[in-house]
Design a protein around this motif. Structure first.
Motif, mmCIF file in Angstrom:
data_model
loop_
_atom_site.group_PDB
_atom_site.id
_atom_site.type_symbol
_atom_site.label_atom_id
_atom_site.label_comp_id
_atom_site.label_asym_id
_atom_site.label_seq_id
_atom_site.Cartn_x
_atom_site.Cartn_y
_atom_site.Cartn_z
ATOM 1 N N PRO A 34 -45.025 92.980 -37.756
ATOM 2 C CA PRO A 34 -44.961 92.214 -36.506
ATOM 3 C C PRO A 34 -46.074 91.173 -36.392
ATOM 4 N N HIS A 35 -46.993 91.145 -37.340
ATOM 5 C CA HIS A 35 -48.166 90.276 -37.257
ATOM 6 C C HIS A 35 -47.874 88.863 -37.772
ATOM 7 N N GLN A 36 -48.091 87.879 -36.928
ATOM 8 C CA GLN A 36 -47.799 86.490 -37.274
ATOM 9 C C GLN A 36 -48.615 86.021 -38.480
ATOM 10 N N LEU A 37 -49.900 86.340 -38.514
ATOM 11 C CA LEU A 37 -50.746 85.914 -39.622
ATOM 12 C C LEU A 37 -50.226 86.474 -40.947
ATOM 13 N N VAL A 38 -49.819 87.739 -40.935
ATOM 14 C CA VAL A 38 -49.294 88.353 -42.162
ATOM 15 C C VAL A 38 -47.994 87.673 -42.575
ATOM 16 N N ARG A 39 -47.156 87.329 -41.623
ATOM 17 C CA ARG A 39 -45.899 86.632 -41.953
ATOM 18 C C ARG A 39 -46.186 85.252 -42.551
ATOM 19 N N GLU A 40 -47.212 84.577 -42.053
ATOM 20 C CA GLU A 40 -47.585 83.268 -42.613
ATOM 21 C C GLU A 40 -48.095 83.423 -44.044
ATOM 22 N N ILE A 41 -48.871 84.465 -44.285
ATOM 23 C CA ILE A 41 -49.359 84.727 -45.642
ATOM 24 C C ILE A 41 -48.185 85.044 -46.562
ATOM 25 N N GLN A 42 -47.244 85.850 -46.085
ATOM 26 C CA GLN A 42 -46.057 86.170 -46.879
ATOM 27 C C GLN A 42 -45.281 84.904 -47.239
ATOM 28 N N SER A 43 -45.173 83.995 -46.289
ATOM 29 C CA SER A 43 -44.469 82.740 -46.542
ATOM 30 C C SER A 43 -45.175 81.931 -47.623
ATOM 31 N N LEU A 44 -46.501 81.857 -47.545
ATOM 32 C CA LEU A 44 -47.262 81.125 -48.564
ATOM 33 C C LEU A 44 -47.110 81.771 -49.939
ATOM 34 N N THR A 81 -44.556 83.459 -50.987
ATOM 35 C CA THR A 81 -43.200 83.187 -51.453
ATOM 36 C C THR A 81 -43.108 81.790 -52.055
ATOM 37 N N GLN A 82 -43.823 80.844 -51.475
ATOM 38 C CA GLN A 82 -43.790 79.457 -51.945
ATOM 39 C C GLN A 82 -44.631 79.266 -53.203
ATOM 40 N N ASN A 83 -45.615 80.117 -53.426
ATOM 41 C CA ASN A 83 -46.533 79.990 -54.564
ATOM 42 C C ASN A 83 -46.423 81.228 -55.442
ATOM 43 N N ARG A 84 -45.465 81.222 -56.325
ATOM 44 C CA ARG A 84 -45.181 82.396 -57.153
ATOM 45 C C ARG A 84 -46.271 82.693 -58.178
ATOM 46 N N ASN A 85 -47.230 81.785 -58.368
ATOM 47 C CA ASN A 85 -48.288 82.030 -59.340
ATOM 48 C C ASN A 85 -49.435 82.866 -58.759
ATOM 49 N N ILE A 86 -49.325 83.275 -57.488
ATOM 50 C CA ILE A 86 -50.336 84.114 -56.853
ATOM 51 C C ILE A 86 -49.874 85.560 -56.923
ATOM 52 N N LEU A 87 -50.730 86.413 -57.437
ATOM 53 C CA LEU A 87 -50.423 87.834 -57.555
ATOM 54 C C LEU A 87 -51.279 88.606 -56.566
#
Length: 83
Positions: A9-19, A21-27
């Motif tokens: 439910p956390h907006q900040l976590v959802r924003e991080i998840q979106s980033l 998803t867009q940057n597949r080279n981050i593990l």
């Protein structure tokens, strides 16, 4: 780890998840705390300072970013001196 929860439910976590998803080279993965990982120890120190002092500090840029910035400065100065 909250960042792996697809129903957070956390907006900040959802924003991080979106980033992520867009940057597949981050593990993102779990590492053992206080095991001497430089980046982890630095992040822990900065987080504690932010909590106790109310101050957010900027972490050092990765070495690759510093190298790129130095190359850009070098080429900019070379171009300026040539023309």
């Amino acid at each position: 780890m909250a960042v792996l929860d697809p129903h957070t439910p956390h907006q900040l976590v959802r924003e991080i998840q979106s980033l992520l998803t867009q940057n597949r080279n981050i593990l993102v993965r779990w590492i053992k705390a206080h095991a001497g990982y430089r980046g982890n120890e630095e992040a822990d120190t900065l987080a504690k300072k932010a909590i106790t002092e109310g101050v957010v500090m900027k972490a050092l840029n990765p070495r690759c970013e510093l190298k790129q910035h130095l190359q850009e400065l070098f080429f900019f100065k070379m171009a300026k001196s040539l023309g």
